[in-house]
Design an enzyme around this catalytic site. Sequence first.
Site, PDB file in Angstrom:
ATOM      1  N   VAL A 131       0.708  -1.039  -0.052  1.00 40.27           N
ATOM      2  CA  VAL A 131      -0.201   0.599   0.196  1.00 40.27           C
ATOM      3  C   VAL A 131       0.823   1.524  -0.262  1.00 40.27           C
ATOM      4  CG1 VAL A 131      -2.463  -1.352   1.109  1.00 40.27           C
ATOM      5  CG2 VAL A 131      -0.238   0.031   2.258  1.00 40.27           C
ATOM      6  N   SER A 147      -7.483   3.242  15.104  1.00 38.03           N
ATOM      7  CA  SER A 147      -7.063   2.177  16.615  1.00 38.03           C
ATOM      8  C   SER A 147      -7.115   3.681  17.872  1.00 38.03           C
ATOM      9  CB  SER A 147      -5.478   1.455  16.672  1.00 38.03           C
ATOM     10  OG  SER A 147      -5.235   1.450  17.595  1.00 38.03           O
ATOM     11  N   TYR A 160       3.068   3.911  16.041  1.00 40.10           N
ATOM     12  CA  TYR A 160       2.115   3.791  15.845  1.00 40.10           C
ATOM     13  C   TYR A 160       1.029   4.740  16.010  1.00 40.10           C
ATOM     14  CZ  TYR A 160      -1.936  -0.048  15.285  1.00 40.10           C
ATOM     15  OH  TYR A 160      -3.125  -0.725  15.219  1.00 40.10           O
ATOM     16  N   ALA A 192       0.913   7.717  16.761  1.00 41.11           N
ATOM     17  CA  ALA A 192       1.356   8.896  15.602  1.00 41.11           C
ATOM     18  C   ALA A 192       0.381   8.430  13.756  1.00 41.11           C
ATOM     19  CB  ALA A 192       2.616   9.417  15.565  1.00 41.11           C
ATOM     20  N   SER A 193       0.235   7.079  13.443  1.00 41.15           N
ATOM     21  CA  SER A 193       0.267   7.260  12.995  1.00 41.15           C
ATOM     22  C   SER A 193      -1.186   7.333  13.202  1.00 41.15           C
ATOM     23  CB  SER A 193       0.856   6.040  11.986  1.00 41.15           C
ATOM     24  OG  SER A 193       0.318   4.733  12.617  1.00 41.15           O
TER      25      SER A 193
HETATM   26  N1  LIG Z   1      -5.946  -6.294  16.586  1.00 45.41           N
HETATM   27  C1  LIG Z   1      -5.464  -4.867  17.097  1.00 45.41           C
HETATM   28  O1  LIG Z   1      -6.058  -5.380  17.905  1.00 45.41           O
HETATM   29  C2  LIG Z   1      -6.193  -3.770  16.276  1.00 45.41           C
HETATM   30  C3  LIG Z   1      -6.202  -2.771  17.197  1.00 45.41           C
HETATM   31  C4  LIG Z   1      -6.835  -1.282  17.153  1.00 45.41           C
HETATM   32  C5  LIG Z   1      -6.346  -1.409  15.247  1.00 45.41           C
HETATM   33  N2  LIG Z   1      -5.856  -2.842  14.363  1.00 45.41           N
HETATM   34  C6  LIG Z   1      -5.834  -1.926  13.064  1.00 45.41           C
HETATM   35  O2  LIG Z   1      -6.231  -3.107  12.271  1.00 45.41           O
HETATM   36  C7  LIG Z   1      -5.512  -3.247  10.771  1.00 45.41           C
HETATM   37  C8  LIG Z   1      -5.702  -4.952  10.967  1.00 45.41           C
HETATM   38  O3  LIG Z   1      -5.193  -5.714  12.214  1.00 45.41           O
HETATM   39  P1  LIG Z   1      -4.670  -6.906  12.259  1.00 45.41           P
HETATM   40  O4  LIG Z   1      -4.921  -7.124  13.774  1.00 45.41           O
HETATM   41  O5  LIG Z   1      -5.788  -7.763  11.311  1.00 45.41           O
HETATM   42  O6  LIG Z   1      -2.785  -7.253  11.794  1.00 45.41           O
HETATM   43  P2  LIG Z   1      -2.441  -8.391  10.444  1.00 45.41           P
HETATM   44  O7  LIG Z   1      -0.432  -8.179  11.505  1.00 45.41           O
HETATM   45  O8  LIG Z   1      -2.933  -9.776  11.190  1.00 45.41           O
HETATM   46  O9  LIG Z   1      -2.908  -8.310   9.372  1.00 45.41           O
HETATM   47  C9  LIG Z   1      -2.864  -7.293   8.876  1.00 45.41           C
HETATM   48  C10 LIG Z   1      -2.574  -7.301   7.518  1.00 45.41           C
HETATM   49  O10 LIG Z   1      -1.596  -6.485   6.824  1.00 45.41           O
HETATM   50  C11 LIG Z   1      -1.140  -6.874   5.506  1.00 45.41           C
HETATM   51  N3  LIG Z   1       0.086  -5.605   5.137  1.00 45.41           N
HETATM   52  C12 LIG Z   1       1.435  -5.236   5.959  1.00 45.41           C
HETATM   53  N4  LIG Z   1       1.957  -4.644   5.304  1.00 45.41           N
HETATM   54  C13 LIG Z   1       1.437  -4.519   4.363  1.00 45.41           C
HETATM   55  C14 LIG Z   1       1.132  -3.257   3.437  1.00 45.41           C
HETATM   56  N5  LIG Z   1       2.332  -2.550   2.832  1.00 45.41           N
HETATM   57  N6  LIG Z   1       0.805  -3.136   1.982  1.00 45.41           N
HETATM   58  C15 LIG Z   1       0.067  -4.175   1.758  1.00 45.41           C
HETATM   59  N7  LIG Z   1      -0.197  -5.142   3.145  1.00 45.41           N
HETATM   60  C16 LIG Z   1       0.265  -5.689   3.551  1.00 45.41           C
HETATM   61  C17 LIG Z   1      -0.635  -8.326   6.271  1.00 45.41           C
HETATM   62  O11 LIG Z   1       0.493  -8.614   5.198  1.00 45.41           O
HETATM   63  C18 LIG Z   1      -1.327  -8.588   6.892  1.00 45.41           C
HETATM   64  O12 LIG Z   1      -2.023 -10.079   5.829  1.00 45.41           O
HETATM   65  C19 LIG Z   1      -4.943  -2.492  11.179  1.00 45.41           C
HETATM   66  O13 LIG Z   1      -4.178  -1.331  10.616  1.00 45.41           O
HETATM   67  C20 LIG Z   1      -4.778  -1.892  12.760  1.00 45.41           C
HETATM   68  O14 LIG Z   1      -3.328  -1.674  13.036  1.00 45.41           O
HETATM   69  C21 LIG Z   1      -5.780  -3.605  15.117  1.00 45.41           C
END
Ligand SMILES: NC(=O)c1ccc[n+]([C@@H]2O[C@H](COP(=O)([O-])OP(=O)(O)OC[C@H]3O[C@@H](n4cnc5c(N)ncnc54)[C@H](O)[C@@H]3O)[C@@H](O)[C@H]2O)c1
Length: 247
Positions: A64, A142, A155, A157-158
């Site tokens: 991305v 988040s 994280y 800040a992003s």
């Molecule tokens: N798990 C949580 O508790 C939680 C809480 C708050 C926010 N989030 C947010 O939710 C989203 C998903 O989290 P998750 O827990 O499913 O994470 P995860 O690590 O299980 O999945 C993330 C996916 O993104 C893909 N990815 C990473 N870098 C990439 C890139 N440069 N281009 C394309 N794809 C890429 C990875 O290969 C992976 O399949 C994230 O943005 C995370 O910050 C998660």
Amino acid sequence: MKRLEDKIAIITGSARGIGFGIAEKYAKEGAHVIIIDLFAEGVETAVAKLKENGFSAEGFAADVSNSEQIAEIFKEIFNTHKKIDILVNNAGITRDGLLMKMKESDWDMVMNVNLKGTFICTQKVCRYMMKKRVGAIINIASVIGLMGNAGQANYAASKGGIIAFTKSAAKEFASRNIRVNAVAPGFIETEMTKKLPEDVVEGYAKAIPLNKMGSIENIADCCVFLASDESSYITGQTIQVDGGLIM
Ligand SMILES: NC(=O)c1ccc[n+]([C@@H]2O[C@H](COP(=O)([O-])OP(=O)(O)OC[C@H]3O[C@@H](n4cnc5c(N)ncnc54)[C@H](O)[C@@H]3O)[C@@H](O)[C@H]2O)c1
């Protein structure tokens, strides 16, 4: 009638975790889903799994934060389907560490994927949504972007940036009938949170009024609502799906 019947929906970072959960739910609601993920093998597996269950799906391996790659893929998607209705900017990573010792490369990496990736995908999709004067963009932020967290300055800040970006994009695109909203998940059971130490997880669980971690389904449900006509008068908002963690 299903809530996303005939919609064309792109979900980034959807080979697994929350992204895959959103893709699955969108597909169940009648959308054609497009999996985009850095992890090529994961893209194939995710698409195969959706198709096995009778859903309509395709996938692309892409980063991305690579604007040329994303521009090319979105063009191909538009040329094939003649529209793009929904974009979920879900791809996100963590590179945790205390601020004093945080490597610049860890700061840059998290900013590039989480914030710049959201900017790139939004910029590249909006031209196609503008052509049709309709669209829904959902950015996965988040609760950390709202409350901060020791060891996660990059994280936080992003994700805070994503919330501010969401408001600006919503204001820019509103006249074209494109809505932009964010979802701020709390602590959700995924691979990402499996990396957290047990005592940290226990500490957070205690602080959550609903007294448990959230599920991928909880986030996906909110994303269906924000992509559907049920939320047609909602834009520029961040919905917390966090069991009441921050109020
Ligand atoms: N798990 C949580 O508790 C939680 C809480 C708050 C926010 N989030 C947010 O939710 C989203 C998903 O989290 P998750 O827990 O499913 O994470 P995860 O690590 O299980 O999945 C993330 C996916 O993104 C893909 N990815 C990473 N870098 C990439 C890139 N440069 N281009 C394309 N794809 C890429 C990875 O290969 C992976 O399949 C994230 O943005 C995370 O910050 C998660």
